[in-house]
Structure formats: C-alpha cells, structure tokens
Design a protein around this motif. Sequence first.
Motif, PDB file in Angstrom:
ATOM      1  N   GLU A   1      11.178  44.792  80.594  1.00 25.08           N
ATOM      2  CA  GLU A   1      12.482  44.775  79.928  1.00 25.08           C
ATOM      3  C   GLU A   1      13.198  46.095  80.163  1.00 25.08           C
ATOM      4  OE1 GLU A   1      13.885  46.325  76.915  1.00 25.08           O
ATOM      5  OE2 GLU A   1      12.283  47.822  77.002  1.00 25.08           O
TER       6      GLU A   1
ATOM      7  N   ALA B   1       7.742  37.382  82.599  1.00 22.87           N
ATOM      8  CA  ALA B   1       9.047  37.216  81.971  1.00 22.87           C
ATOM      9  C   ALA B   1       9.766  38.554  81.981  1.00 22.87           C
ATOM     10  CB  ALA B   1       8.925  36.705  80.538  1.00 22.87           C
TER      11      ALA B   1
ATOM     12  N   VAL C   1      13.394  40.675  80.194  1.00 25.15           N
ATOM     13  CA  VAL C   1      14.509  40.724  79.250  1.00 25.15           C
ATOM     14  C   VAL C   1      15.406  41.889  79.642  1.00 25.15           C
ATOM     15  CG1 VAL C   1      15.230  41.025  76.857  1.00 25.15           C
ATOM     16  CG2 VAL C   1      13.126  39.762  77.368  1.00 25.15           C
TER      17      VAL C   1
ATOM     18  N   LEU D   1      15.751  36.559  80.243  1.00 26.18           N
ATOM     19  CA  LEU D   1      16.622  36.521  79.072  1.00 26.18           C
ATOM     20  C   LEU D   1      17.595  37.675  79.230  1.00 26.18           C
ATOM     21  CD1 LEU D   1      17.606  35.776  76.214  1.00 26.18           C
ATOM     22  CD2 LEU D   1      15.734  37.201  75.306  1.00 26.18           C
TER      23      LEU D   1
ATOM     24  N   MET E   1      20.948  39.527  77.577  1.00 27.58           N
ATOM     25  CA  MET E   1      21.759  39.637  76.361  1.00 27.58           C
ATOM     26  C   MET E   1      22.805  40.725  76.545  1.00 27.58           C
ATOM     27  SD  MET E   1      18.873  39.172  73.339  1.00 27.58           S
ATOM     28  CE  MET E   1      17.622  40.285  74.017  1.00 27.58           C
TER      29      MET E   1
ATOM     30  N   THR F   1      17.036  31.061  83.444  1.00 29.58           N
ATOM     31  CA  THR F   1      17.772  32.135  82.777  1.00 29.58           C
ATOM     32  C   THR F   1      18.324  31.659  81.445  1.00 29.58           C
ATOM     33  OG1 THR F   1      18.484  32.986  84.942  1.00 29.58           O
ATOM     34  CG2 THR F   1      19.684  33.780  83.005  1.00 29.58           C
ATOM     35  N   ARG F   2      18.169  32.482  80.414  1.00 27.52           N
ATOM     36  CA  ARG F   2      18.822  32.254  79.130  1.00 27.52           C
ATOM     37  C   ARG F   2      19.783  33.410  78.890  1.00 27.52           C
ATOM     38  NH1 ARG F   2      15.593  30.536  73.766  1.00 27.52           N
ATOM     39  NH2 ARG F   2      15.395  28.721  75.121  1.00 27.52           N
ATOM     40  N   PHE F   3      20.998  33.097  78.475  1.00 29.03           N
ATOM     41  CA  PHE F   3      22.009  34.126  78.278  1.00 29.03           C
ATOM     42  C   PHE F   3      22.548  34.054  76.855  1.00 29.03           C
ATOM     43  CE2 PHE F   3      26.628  35.399  78.774  1.00 29.03           C
ATOM     44  CZ  PHE F   3      26.368  36.761  78.827  1.00 29.03           C
ATOM     45  N   ILE F   4      22.606  35.214  76.193  1.00 35.82           N
ATOM     46  CA  ILE F   4      23.169  35.310  74.846  1.00 35.82           C
ATOM     47  C   ILE F   4      24.264  36.364  74.855  1.00 35.82           C
ATOM     48  CG2 ILE F   4      22.735  35.729  72.402  1.00 35.82           C
ATOM     49  CD1 ILE F   4      19.799  35.061  72.885  1.00 35.82           C
TER      50      ILE F   4
ATOM     51  N   ALA G   1      14.993  37.428  69.583  1.00 36.85           N
ATOM     52  CA  ALA G   1      15.110  36.688  70.840  1.00 36.85           C
ATOM     53  C   ALA G   1      14.189  37.277  71.908  1.00 36.85           C
ATOM     54  CB  ALA G   1      16.558  36.714  71.323  1.00 36.85           C
ATOM     55  N   MET G   2      14.095  38.598  71.949  1.00 33.15           N
ATOM     56  CA  MET G   2      13.220  39.259  72.906  1.00 33.15           C
ATOM     57  C   MET G   2      11.759  38.893  72.652  1.00 33.15           C
ATOM     58  SD  MET G   2      12.803  43.376  73.596  1.00 33.15           S
ATOM     59  CE  MET G   2      14.538  43.580  73.980  1.00 33.15           C
TER      60      MET G   2
ATOM     61  N   HIS H   1      10.980  35.296  73.617  1.00 39.00           N
ATOM     62  CA  HIS H   1      10.918  35.114  75.073  1.00 39.00           C
ATOM     63  C   HIS H   1       9.589  35.617  75.627  1.00 39.00           C
ATOM     64  CE1 HIS H   1      12.830  34.416  78.967  1.00 39.00           C
ATOM     65  NE2 HIS H   1      12.410  35.608  79.371  1.00 39.00           N
TER      66      HIS H   1
END
Length: 309
Positions: free
Chosen positions: A156, A177, A179, A235, A237, A264-267, A286-287, A290
């Motif tokens: 991350e 994964a 972040v 992820l 953000m 991919t997930r985007f916030i 969220a982190m 994930h």
Amino acid sequence: MKKLLILIFLISISSCAQDGKIISKEPLILSDSITTRLEKSVPHLDAIQFSKITYLSDGLQVTGYVAEPKKEGNYPCIIANRGGNREFGQWTPLSIAYFMGKMASWDYVVVASQYRGNDGGEGMEQFGGAEVDDVLNLLPVLEQLPKADTSRIGIEGGSRGGMMTYLSLKNSSRFKAAVVVAGMADAHLNIKNRAEMETVFAELAPNYASDKENQLNQRSAVQWADEICKTTPLLIMHGSADWRVSPEESLTLVNKLYEYKHPTRFILFEGADHGISEFRKDMFDAMKSHFDRYVRDESPLPEMKPHDG
C-alpha cells in the motif's frame, strides 16, 4: 580489460545477492506522548513491536521500519510506502505508530522503507526511479522476519507512495493485493496542477532537463496501466477535494484499469482532502477489508468480464 569486466560483473552479482539483507535491527521505543495521543485511534499499541532496520538495496545501506504483533504467530504481510520526498513526508515515530501500527494491529507484519538517501541511508532517491528497488527489496527483508508469512504479502501507499506502489506492481507479481490512497498516477497532470512539483522532478529525476517526457512517463501509471500486475486486485481511494494530487489522476487510471479488466475497486470520498481525513475510519475499514479478503484469506479474484448473477 577482460579481467576487469569479469571482476565488475562478479561484484555486481554479489551485491544483488545481498539485496534485502538486514544489516541491523534495533527496537524503536515510542514516547509516552505518542502512545497517549494515539490511544483512541490506534488502541493496543502496546501489543505491537516496532523496530528500525538497516538493509541492503542495490548495494546501498537503506533505512527501514518494521511493525509486528508481539504475540507469537505466522502473519500475513504488508509493505507500506511513504509519501513526500526527501525529509518531507518521511516516516517519523508518530506516523510509524499511527499508520504502520494501525495495520500491524490487524495482525499483519508491516515493513516500510525510508528510501535511499533519507534518515541516514546511503545514496539519493529519484522520486520514482531506482529507489523502487528499495521497496521490492523489502520482499527478502520479510523472509528474514520469523513471524512473516511471505506467501501472503500486500502493498500500500499514499500520494508519492501510491506512485511507488504502482511501479512495484509493474515490476513484481508477488503481491496478493494493493491499496493506493490519493496516489500520483499522472506526473504530467501533477505538474500542470502544481507547478512547484516540477522543481521536485528537476532536482531528483535523472537527466530531467534533457529527458523530461520520458522521466515523467516512467512515473505515470496512466501511461502503462496495462503493465500493472493483473493478478493483484487494487483498491484505489481518493478525496474529491484533494489539491495535492488531483482526483482526476485516479479517475483516469481507474478507467484504463477497467478497460484492461484489471480487478479494481474505486472509492471517491466526497469533499475529502489529500489524506481523506474527513473519512479516515471508512478509509481504514476499506483498506483492512481489502487486505483481509485477498491477502489474509487469499480469496479468488473477481470475474471482471461482463456476466450474469
């Protein structure tokens, strides 16, 4: 001449073979003022062991940090990438306790680099250049930590650390994964929005004056989104009111990642600043979710092609 070339080659191989070797490791003791300040935001800090390390990267002695649970066990791992450049944004006891301590409290072994040339380390960082090796050489660092399960590693980073994370994912498929928080993904746009950032690139990126376009492209994930490891779910953000790194950088990258069917997930946090301080709990939740899903539990990757339920 031939013997000299052979000698240089052997020295180079020997240096590479030592990459990630921990030269020293000593306890990092948090002050009472830090533990008191963080007692609500990072509970159970007393259950985390913090250490300062010196390790080898490209033959340089680089400073890094470790945060790990004190209790015995075999834990998944996270590599944390700091933002800023040189002394600005470097790891401090407070940020180590807050960010690395937070992640370690989730039952992870967390390691981080200060990047070469900082905090007593040798060499000089290039703001997304050769010091990417300082991040990747934390992989063999983890192998020397008895509590680290090196079959389960996440990564991350925020801001400049997001750029370092994207670069790491371009160069390695080891991560389960990733972040990124407010990560720099388009150096050209970053300079356009913040003219003062050109000074940072000019001072740190090699041959910037004569090689500007190439140097900026190398540091812009939007230019090589298709090269980011597709087996590492991302992820991303960002705060919509971020003035340091425009959310447009993440939005452009996310669109490219979706085009390449990257998991991919985007916030996008409405009205949030660069550090997403207005939604800090949501960000950390969220982190953690994930990393727990893909690193700790090793859940399968999602199906990115259009499909029925």
